[in-house]
Motif scaffolding. Structure first.
Motif, short mmCIF file in Angstrom:
data_model
loop_
_atom_site.label_atom_id
_atom_site.label_comp_id
_atom_site.label_asym_id
_atom_site.label_seq_id
_atom_site.Cartn_x
_atom_site.Cartn_y
_atom_site.Cartn_z
N ASN A 6 -0.35 1.02 8.74
CA ASN A 6 -1.75 1.10 9.18
C ASN A 6 -2.60 1.90 8.20
N LEU A 9 -3.38 -0.34 5.23
CA LEU A 9 -4.41 -1.31 5.56
C LEU A 9 -5.79 -0.66 5.60
N GLN A 10 -5.86 0.56 6.12
CA GLN A 10 -7.14 1.27 6.15
C GLN A 10 -7.64 1.55 4.73
N GLU A 11 -6.74 1.94 3.84
CA GLU A 11 -7.12 2.17 2.45
C GLU A 11 -7.63 0.88 1.81
N LEU A 12 -6.98 -0.23 2.11
CA LEU A 12 -7.44 -1.52 1.58
C LEU A 12 -8.82 -1.88 2.11
N ARG A 13 -9.09 -1.55 3.38
CA ARG A 13 -10.42 -1.82 3.95
C ARG A 13 -11.50 -1.06 3.20
N VAL A 14 -11.23 0.19 2.87
CA VAL A 14 -12.20 0.99 2.12
C VAL A 14 -12.41 0.39 0.74
N GLN A 16 -11.90 -2.66 -0.17
CA GLN A 16 -12.49 -3.99 -0.05
C GLN A 16 -14.01 -3.92 -0.06
N THR A 17 -14.57 -2.96 0.64
CA THR A 17 -16.02 -2.83 0.69
C THR A 17 -16.60 -2.59 -0.70
N GLN A 20 -16.32 -5.73 -2.82
CA GLN A 20 -17.29 -6.73 -2.39
C GLN A 20 -18.69 -6.42 -2.91
N THR A 57 -9.98 -8.92 -5.70
CA THR A 57 -10.16 -9.36 -4.32
C THR A 57 -8.92 -10.11 -3.85
N VAL A 64 -1.75 -8.55 3.28
CA VAL A 64 -1.97 -9.29 4.53
C VAL A 64 -1.14 -10.56 4.55
#
Length: 158
Positions: A6, A9-14, A16-17, A20, A57, A64
């Motif tokens: 988890n 995944l949170q690090e990847l979310r940061v 990702q922004t 992008q 990206t 995932v």
């Protein structure tokens, strides 16, 4: 392992922004009036940055994809290990992307020499932040668990 996964995944979310936003910036450049004034070298740098942004990206999608493929195969530790390696690669790609974009901007505004110096300087600074700072922060005085530090008396006596 679930907590580790988890956190990855949170690090990847940061990340990702940020990727992008940079990718969106790059995709809008050809539609700007000044884009036509780029030199041949700046055009190639731009295209290399677009490729780097798209590949970064894509690389962020790998954990995932792995998770979907290996779901309920009881290999969480291998998945976390692979995810850790992928996040490190993504960090390197993001550092290159940031430095490259800054170098391109400086090149357009102040010339190719200044752009090269700015890009290289930013890359060195990011490498220091991403690679050296974590190593320096992990010194013996910080290695004790937080609870143990809190329980130690303020006077330094046991």
């Amino acid at each position: 392992m679930d907590r580790n996964w988890n956190e990855l995944l949170q690090e990847l979310r940061v990340l990702q922004t940020g990727v992008q936003i940079i990718g969106g910036f790059l995709l809008t450049l050809p539609f700007q009036q000044r884009f036509g004034t780029l030199t041949e070298l700046e055009n190639w740098l731009y295209l290399a940055l677009v490729i780097l942004a798209t590949m970064t990206t894509g690389l962020m999608l790998v954990p995932v994809s792995l998770h979907r493929r290996l779901f309920q195969h009881h290999v969480k530790s291998r998945l976390v290990s692979a995810g850790n390696k992928i996040v490190k690669a993504v960090l390197a790609c993001v550092a290159l992307l940031i430095a490259g974009c800054a170098g391109l901007i400086f090149s357009v505004v102040r010339g190719q020499e200044v752009g090269a110096l700015a890009g290289l300087g930013i890359l060195v600074a990011l490498a220091a932040l991403v690679l050296l700072y974590p190593l320096l922060a992990w010194s013996p005085r910080y290695s004790r668990p937080e609870r143990e530090r809190e329980e130690k008396p303020a006077s330094g006596h046991p």
